[in-house]
Design a protein around this motif. Structure first.
Motif, short mmCIF file in Angstrom:
data_model
loop_
_atom_site.label_atom_id
_atom_site.label_comp_id
_atom_site.label_asym_id
_atom_site.label_seq_id
_atom_site.Cartn_x
_atom_site.Cartn_y
_atom_site.Cartn_z
N GLY A 45 0.83 -1.20 0.00
CA GLY A 45 0.00 0.00 0.00
C GLY A 45 0.86 1.25 0.00
O GLY A 45 2.01 1.23 0.42
N THR B 248 0.78 5.10 1.45
CA THR B 248 0.11 5.97 2.41
C THR B 248 0.53 7.41 2.19
O THR B 248 1.71 7.70 2.08
N VAL C 259 -4.72 8.52 3.90
CA VAL C 259 -5.27 7.44 3.09
C VAL C 259 -4.14 6.50 2.68
O VAL C 259 -3.02 6.93 2.45
N THR C 260 -4.45 5.21 2.67
CA THR C 260 -3.56 4.19 2.13
C THR C 260 -4.30 3.52 0.99
O THR C 260 -5.46 3.14 1.14
N VAL C 261 -3.63 3.39 -0.15
CA VAL C 261 -4.23 2.81 -1.35
C VAL C 261 -3.43 1.58 -1.76
O VAL C 261 -2.20 1.61 -1.78
N PHE D 151 -8.73 0.79 -0.29
CA PHE D 151 -8.13 1.86 0.51
C PHE D 151 -8.56 1.72 1.96
O PHE D 151 -9.54 1.04 2.28
N ALA E 46 -11.90 8.75 -2.15
CA ALA E 46 -11.20 7.46 -2.22
C ALA E 46 -12.15 6.34 -2.58
O ALA E 46 -11.85 5.49 -3.43
N THR F 76 -12.20 4.01 -6.12
CA THR F 76 -12.10 2.56 -6.23
C THR F 76 -13.19 1.98 -7.10
O THR F 76 -12.97 1.05 -7.87
N ALA G 48 -6.25 10.51 -2.26
CA ALA G 48 -6.25 9.09 -2.67
C ALA G 48 -5.74 8.93 -4.10
O ALA G 48 -5.05 7.96 -4.41
#
Length: 140
Positions: free
Chosen positions: A30, A32, A42-44, A58, A70, A74, A128
């Motif tokens: 991920g 961040t 946010v972590t994607v 996320f 976010a 997605t 994001a």
């Protein structure tokens, strides 16, 4: 293109209350990012196979704009090719920065078009998307 304000607010609130595609993807690192100005984070996770975004999830914390953006991201991008992903991301960014009106093919992402008038919130909407940029492989 703008959505009616009531519709835009409903879409944003729905994605804030019931975010889609939440959680880490196994076997994928991920990315961040933080917005130190407001505390959003946010972590994607982006799983790319054969040039297609097969998984996009996320986790995060922050305002309704960052979290709904976010979630909407997605939904809009899962299943797209890398070229389609980058093109849509470019259109979204141009809309948020006020450089271009969002085209109709942005779908529910158009709910965030009004953010372009709120300079302090632009970073929230793009957080994001910037993490996704870093999570995608460099070459198609």
């Amino acid at each position: 293109m703008l959505l009616p304000e009531a519709v835009a607010k409903q879409i944003i609130a729905d994605h804030q209350r019931r975010p889609r595609h939440i959680g880490a993807l196994d076997g994928v690192d991920g990315v961040t990012l933080d917005n130190p100005g407001c505390g959003d984070q946010v972590t994607v996770w982006a799983d790319v196979r054969e040039g297609r975004l097969t998984g996009l999830t996320f986790t995060g914390k922050g305002c309704a704009i960052s979290q709904s953006s976010a979630s909407l991201m997605t939904v809009a991008l899962t299943g797209k090719t890398l070229a389609e992903t980058r093109a849509l991301a470019g259109q979204f960014q141009a809309m948020i920065l006020g450089e271009a009106e969002g085209p109709a093919d942005l779908g529910d992402l158009l709910a965030l078009a009004g953010v372009s008038r709120l300079h302090a919130r632009r970073k929230c909407a793009l957080l994001a998307w910037r993490a996704l940029e870093q999570a995608l492989p460099r070459a198609d």
